[in-house]
Design a protein around this motif. Structure first.
Motif, PDB file in Angstrom:
ATOM      1  N   LEU A 185      -0.803  16.289  -1.763  1.00  0.00           N
ATOM      2  CA  LEU A 185      -0.635  16.446  -0.320  1.00  0.00           C
ATOM      3  C   LEU A 185      -1.986  16.393   0.398  1.00  0.00           C
ATOM      4  O   LEU A 185      -2.132  15.713   1.420  1.00  0.00           O
ATOM      5  CB  LEU A 185       0.090  17.761  -0.019  1.00  0.00           C
ATOM      6  N   LEU A 186      -2.973  17.088  -0.158  1.00  0.00           N
ATOM      7  CA  LEU A 186      -4.304  17.060   0.440  1.00  0.00           C
ATOM      8  C   LEU A 186      -4.872  15.648   0.434  1.00  0.00           C
ATOM      9  O   LEU A 186      -5.474  15.206   1.410  1.00  0.00           O
ATOM     10  CB  LEU A 186      -5.243  18.020  -0.296  1.00  0.00           C
ATOM     11  N   ILE A 207       6.887  14.125   3.014  1.00  0.00           N
ATOM     12  CA  ILE A 207       6.799  13.495   4.331  1.00  0.00           C
ATOM     13  C   ILE A 207       8.076  12.715   4.640  1.00  0.00           C
ATOM     14  O   ILE A 207       8.573  12.747   5.766  1.00  0.00           O
ATOM     15  CB  ILE A 207       5.531  12.630   4.421  1.00  0.00           C
ATOM     16  N   ALA A 208       8.646  12.064   3.636  1.00  0.00           N
ATOM     17  CA  ALA A 208       9.917  11.349   3.839  1.00  0.00           C
ATOM     18  C   ALA A 208      11.011  12.316   4.281  1.00  0.00           C
ATOM     19  O   ALA A 208      11.769  12.015   5.215  1.00  0.00           O
ATOM     20  CB  ALA A 208      10.333  10.637   2.554  1.00  0.00           C
ATOM     21  N   SER A 209      11.088  13.479   3.639  1.00  0.00           N
ATOM     22  CA  SER A 209      12.142  14.436   3.999  1.00  0.00           C
ATOM     23  C   SER A 209      11.920  15.004   5.395  1.00  0.00           C
ATOM     24  O   SER A 209      12.878  15.207   6.151  1.00  0.00           O
ATOM     25  CB  SER A 209      12.241  15.556   2.966  1.00  0.00           C
ATOM     26  N   LEU A 210      10.670  15.239   5.770  1.00  0.00           N
ATOM     27  CA  LEU A 210      10.391  15.718   7.127  1.00  0.00           C
ATOM     28  C   LEU A 210      10.759  14.658   8.163  1.00  0.00           C
ATOM     29  O   LEU A 210      11.300  14.981   9.220  1.00  0.00           O
ATOM     30  CB  LEU A 210       8.914  16.091   7.262  1.00  0.00           C
ATOM     31  N   ALA A 211      10.474  13.403   7.855  1.00  0.00           N
ATOM     32  CA  ALA A 211      10.806  12.314   8.777  1.00  0.00           C
ATOM     33  C   ALA A 211      12.317  12.191   8.971  1.00  0.00           C
ATOM     34  O   ALA A 211      12.794  12.033  10.096  1.00  0.00           O
ATOM     35  CB  ALA A 211      10.224  11.000   8.268  1.00  0.00           C
ATOM     36  N   VAL A 212      13.064  12.269   7.884  1.00  0.00           N
ATOM     37  CA  VAL A 212      14.528  12.193   7.984  1.00  0.00           C
ATOM     38  C   VAL A 212      15.056  13.348   8.827  1.00  0.00           C
ATOM     39  O   VAL A 212      15.878  13.152   9.724  1.00  0.00           O
ATOM     40  CB  VAL A 212      15.175  12.189   6.575  1.00  0.00           C
ATOM     41  N   PHE A 234       0.829  -1.200   0.000  1.00  0.00           N
ATOM     42  CA  PHE A 234       0.000   0.000   0.000  1.00  0.00           C
ATOM     43  C   PHE A 234       0.867   1.254   0.000  1.00  0.00           C
ATOM     44  O   PHE A 234       0.630   2.187  -0.767  1.00  0.00           O
ATOM     45  CB  PHE A 234      -0.945  -0.016   1.203  1.00  0.00           C
ATOM     46  N   VAL A 235       1.890   1.274   0.860  1.00  0.00           N
ATOM     47  CA  VAL A 235       2.781   2.442   0.926  1.00  0.00           C
ATOM     48  C   VAL A 235       3.491   2.638  -0.411  1.00  0.00           C
ATOM     49  O   VAL A 235       3.664   3.775  -0.869  1.00  0.00           O
ATOM     50  CB  VAL A 235       3.792   2.312   2.089  1.00  0.00           C
ATOM     51  N   PRO A 274       3.719  11.071  -5.441  1.00  0.00           N
ATOM     52  CA  PRO A 274       5.159  11.222  -5.165  1.00  0.00           C
ATOM     53  C   PRO A 274       5.531  12.505  -4.433  1.00  0.00           C
ATOM     54  O   PRO A 274       6.436  12.482  -3.590  1.00  0.00           O
ATOM     55  CB  PRO A 274       5.800  11.158  -6.554  1.00  0.00           C
ATOM     56  N   TYR A 275       4.867  13.602  -4.713  1.00  0.00           N
ATOM     57  CA  TYR A 275       5.199  14.848  -4.017  1.00  0.00           C
ATOM     58  C   TYR A 275       4.923  14.696  -2.520  1.00  0.00           C
ATOM     59  O   TYR A 275       5.771  15.025  -1.679  1.00  0.00           O
ATOM     60  CB  TYR A 275       4.409  16.034  -4.583  1.00  0.00           C
ATOM     61  N   ALA A 276       3.735  14.205  -2.176  1.00  0.00           N
ATOM     62  CA  ALA A 276       3.371  14.045  -0.767  1.00  0.00           C
ATOM     63  C   ALA A 276       4.303  13.058  -0.075  1.00  0.00           C
ATOM     64  O   ALA A 276       4.792  13.310   1.034  1.00  0.00           O
ATOM     65  CB  ALA A 276       1.915  13.588  -0.656  1.00  0.00           C
ATOM     66  N   TYR A 277       4.555  11.937  -0.729  1.00  0.00           N
ATOM     67  CA  TYR A 277       5.429  10.916  -0.151  1.00  0.00           C
ATOM     68  C   TYR A 277       6.824  11.490   0.098  1.00  0.00           C
ATOM     69  O   TYR A 277       7.374  11.343   1.197  1.00  0.00           O
ATOM     70  CB  TYR A 277       5.511   9.715  -1.086  1.00  0.00           C
TER      71      TYR A 277
END
Length: 130
Positions: free
Chosen positions: A68-69, A38-43, A23-24, A32-35
Motif C-alpha cells: 500500500l505504501l 483501491i478497487a474495492s473502495l472505487a466500487v 502498467f496497471v 495485489p493487496y493495494a490494487y
C-alpha cells in the motif's frame, strides 16, 4: 518493494511509451493487496452516494502494508490507479486510504480529510512505527 516488470513491458519502456493498461496490470500483479483495496473502495464509491469511501482496517501484515505504501508513494502508480478506477485518492496513517470522486480535490470534504488537523486526530501509538 518493487514492481515485477515483465521483459516485454521493460522492452516497451526502453523503446518509448508504455500502454497504461499494461502498467496497471503490472501494478495489479505486483501489489495485489493495494490494487484490490483501491478497487474495492472505487466500487463502493461508484455504487453509493457518499462523497468518499475509506479503509480504516490495518493490513494483515507488513508485506501488505508495504504494498500500500509503495502504491501510494509513487506518483506514476497512484496516478495510474486513479485514472484506471476513476477516483482521486487521499492517504493517511500507513493504511487509511480514501477514494474520492474525480474533481473532489477542491471540495471541503477532501480538504478536511487531507488537513494537518485530520492527520493529527488520526494518530495513535500503533501507527508510530509504520
Amino acid at each position: 518493494m518493487s514492481l515485477d516488470v515483465s521483459p516485454k513491458l521493460l522492452a516497451e519502456a526502453e523503446n518509448g511509451a508504455v500502454r497504461e493498461e499494461d502498467f496497471v496490470d503490472t501494478v495489479r500483479t505486483s501489489l495485489p493487496y493495494a490494487y484490490d483495496l483501491i478497487a474495492s473502495l472505487a466500487v463502493e464509491l461508484h455504487d453509493g452516494k457518499a462523497e468518499f469511501t475509506d479503509n480504516q482496517t490495518p493490513p494483515p501484515s507488513e508485506k501488505e502494508r508495504g504494498q500500500l505504501l509503495r502504491a501510494l508513494a509513487s506518483d506514476a502508480i497512484r496516478g495510474s490507479l486513479e485514472r484506471h478506477f476513476g477516483v482521486a485518492l487521499a492517504f493517511q496513517n500507513c493504511h487509511r486510504v480514501a477514494a474520492f470522486r474525480p474533481g473532489a480535490q477542491d471540495s471541503e470534504t477532501y480538504a478536511r480529510f487531507t488537513s494537518t488537523r485530520s492527520q493529527i486526530l488520526n494518530q495513535s501509538p500503533e501507527f508510530r512505527d509504520c
